[in-house]
Scaffold this active site. Sequence first.
Site: not given
Length: 540
Positions: A218, A220, A225
């Site tokens: 889950h 995110k 870079d």
Amino acid sequence: MAAPTPWRRLLFSVCSPAVTGVLTRTSDRLLRARDRRGGSSVLLLAPLLAEADPPPRHVPTPAGSTGAQGRDGLCGHFQWMAEHVPAFRVPGTHVHVLASPDHFYQTMKARIKTARRRVVMASLYLGTGQLEQELVDCVEEALLRSHENGDAPDLKVSLLLDYTRGSRGQTNSRTMLLPLLRRFASQMRVSLYHTPDLRGLLRLLVPQRFNETIGVQHIKVYLFDDSVIISGANLSDSYFTNRQDRYVLLENCGEVADFFSDLVDAVGDVSLQLQPDDSVTMLDGMVHPYNGNRQAFSAAARKRIMEVVNTAHVRQQLLNRSRDSEDGEGGDTWVFPLVQMKPLGIQIDEQVTQRLLTNAGPDSCVFLTSGYFNLTRPYMRMVLGAGASYRILTASPEVNGFFGAKGLAGAIPAAYTLIARQFYGQVCRQGQQERVHLHEYRRSQWTFHAKGLWYYLQGKDRPCLTLIGSPNFGYRSVHRDLEAQIAIVTKNEKLQSQLREEQETLYQQSSEVSVATFERPDRHVKLWVKLVTPLIKNFF
């Protein structure tokens, strides 16, 4: 993936999530007995953790760490975090709150196109619509540029998704990424995390979509870079258009970016690797998540992931001491990464969040938001028993992501209504209405998915701390899924103003809950939902 056979459909048509819970509870006992014996079992079913939330390992309170005085003034108020997790000191001017789903989407596209060394993205899944295809096209454009122009010959792309959600349906996250993987195999990696709790007979019986209730990847994180976006948003069209979430961009923060790149790599190393022919394999020497021994997999995964956390922790302690001894400078903002992976024995975020809620005294105000309001029992006790003022924001039924869904999923908004009503009832019974306020987000044609908190100290009109990332403060976030968020502690007034504007914008779209709210006809909860909710609330 092939459709379930008729006998499986027949079985699951009478097998509600409540029955799945009974199966998993039974299998938990079998699994523990098998692991103690060191033998094998025919029934390798995923464990359902007990309803009562066991307390996490205690995070001790260092002397003098809870007051507002101390080293670095404001940051000294939260300096205890640095004793348990890596502490990254950054300029507040490098931290930017993204205002909308479109801002989030356009920023990702622009950053992908200009990336020269790495693109690292972790999400529950990648959608299959036109907006998602445009995102994939940006990755392809960046990889082509690295080949043709030699502009970025070392560009590497790594994606971490959940296996069950990313494999759902005939057109899915995997099919979206296979063309890139086949064309740029040497520069592209797609890892699909599979929870070790979905195994054996349970994995055989539970069909797609429902199998995601057992546990998912889950996290995110979207990294380009040395810049990284931390969010609760997935890579899907609604999250780019009309599904409200939160997003913060840490620009040119190389140490933070390195940490999250290493973290995603570590989770990727213990995940299934997508191959150009759409098959999946494990890295050599790694225990298989559902065919191998459950304890052996979790131990190996925990070791690999904690290597990243512990190495960064030690490095940052030494680096911060060196900076302090040299000139006392280095930034007015601290970033603390918090990881929660209970199936693997990692519960850092849970420990820090409990400590933060426990320390929130009468001199502070906490704005807490969750798209799915289903606080764990310890979190609920801390909110109800703390001295701080709380303003809790959750989704009204109409902006719940499950509103209007077919089948059992369509009853989930009503279940959340029941949970909110029970919580508000406790607030009223304890006479806490003046201290604990519940708000519901409402916005026509939108859904609500924002989570996190903003922490205000006494007499301050701007927050000095925020939590932002994937956790929802619920049972799944604490016990089932892989989660990560960051605590940002800042003295930078412009950043504090950004955070206040973000918080106020969300709450301006809300209305405060009262007893009358739950007495309205549209808030009626059917009897069967009331009976089933206690059995299935730990699955959503």
